[in-house]
Design a protein around this motif. Structure first.
Motif, short mmCIF file in Angstrom:
data_model
loop_
_atom_site.label_atom_id
_atom_site.label_comp_id
_atom_site.label_asym_id
_atom_site.label_seq_id
_atom_site.Cartn_x
_atom_site.Cartn_y
_atom_site.Cartn_z
N LEU A 153 45.90 110.71 121.15
CA LEU A 153 46.16 111.77 120.19
C LEU A 153 47.17 112.79 120.75
N ALA A 154 47.05 113.10 122.04
CA ALA A 154 48.00 114.02 122.66
C ALA A 154 49.41 113.41 122.66
N LEU A 155 49.49 112.10 122.92
CA LEU A 155 50.78 111.42 122.91
C LEU A 155 51.39 111.41 121.51
N ILE A 156 50.59 111.12 120.52
CA ILE A 156 51.07 111.11 119.13
C ILE A 156 51.55 112.49 118.72
N ASP A 157 50.85 113.53 119.15
CA ASP A 157 51.21 114.89 118.78
C ASP A 157 52.37 115.47 119.58
N SER A 158 52.70 114.80 120.69
CA SER A 158 53.76 115.33 121.57
C SER A 158 55.15 114.96 121.05
N GLN A 159 56.13 115.53 121.67
CA GLN A 159 57.53 115.19 121.35
C GLN A 159 57.99 113.98 122.13
N ALA A 160 57.16 113.42 123.00
CA ALA A 160 57.55 112.29 123.85
C ALA A 160 57.70 111.02 123.02
N VAL A 161 57.08 110.95 121.87
CA VAL A 161 57.13 109.75 121.05
C VAL A 161 57.75 110.11 119.71
N ARG A 162 58.67 109.26 119.24
CA ARG A 162 59.30 109.49 117.94
C ARG A 162 58.25 109.35 116.86
N ASN A 163 58.02 110.41 116.14
CA ASN A 163 57.06 110.40 115.03
C ASN A 163 57.82 110.35 113.73
N GLY A 164 57.86 109.19 113.08
CA GLY A 164 58.63 109.01 111.86
C GLY A 164 58.12 109.82 110.80
#
Length: 180
Positions: free
Chosen positions: A169-180
């Motif tokens: 959840l932290a990874l999904i919410d972070s800017q480290a992963v492109r969230n389309g």
């Protein structure tokens, strides 16, 4: 007025199309041009290893032959491959596009489209991961103060799953992963 193929000497007098004359040269050094053989012979020192040579520069004749990649001594294939590889790399990253109409533009656009198609919207996984984390946390509620060694294996596994869900959840919410 001199044309670009005409050579000049001294005060800038043209020597005509091309140049030829005598020179002396030490091994591994540039030749010294003298022009007339007599002048070159006077300045020639064979006992010091110097050579007496005749040089001639003829203007290159234009040859109208079809271009062949197989006969290209400059290695244009490698150069073109380098340009294509670099264009694909920066296209996939979405920066430094070639100028509009440049032949490499098609490669940049293709790499950009491929990178966009492969992008995954991780945000769509947020809800199911959060629900699973809540379920696991609820099943071990009341045992938070216990050490893992004092709990049954299934409870230890649930704690680990809650930690993993929190990391996701932290990874999904972070800017480290492109969230389309």
């Amino acid at each position: 007025m001199n044309d670009k193929n005409s050579l000049t000497v001294g005060s800038g007098q043209p020597l005509g199309e091309g140049w030829s004359g005598w020179a002396t040269q030490y091994p591994g050094a540039m030749p010294k041009l003298y022009g007339a053989r007599e002048i070159a012979e006077v300045n020639h020192h064979p006992d010091e290893g110097q050579r007496l040579i005749f040089l001639s520069e003829q203007p290159a004749q234009a040859v109208d032959l079809p271009y062949s990649l197989d006969a290209d001594p400059a290695g244009i294939r490698a150069s073109v491959c380098d340009v294509i590889t670099g264009t694909l790399m920066v296209g996939a990253q979405g920066h430094t596009p070639p100028p509009a109409g440049h032949w490499a533009e098609a490669f940049w656009n293709a790499a950009r489209a491929d990178a966009t198609a492969q992008a995954v919207d991780l945000g769509k996984f947020r809800e199911p991961i959060a629900a699973w984390s809540k379920h696991c946390a609820h099943s071990i509620q009341g045992y938070e103060s216990y050490r893992d060694i004092d709990l049954p294996d299934w409870m230890v596994e649930r704690r680990q799953q809650v930690r993993k869900c929190d990391q996701l959840l932290a990874l999904i919410d972070s800017q480290a992963v492109r969230n389309g």
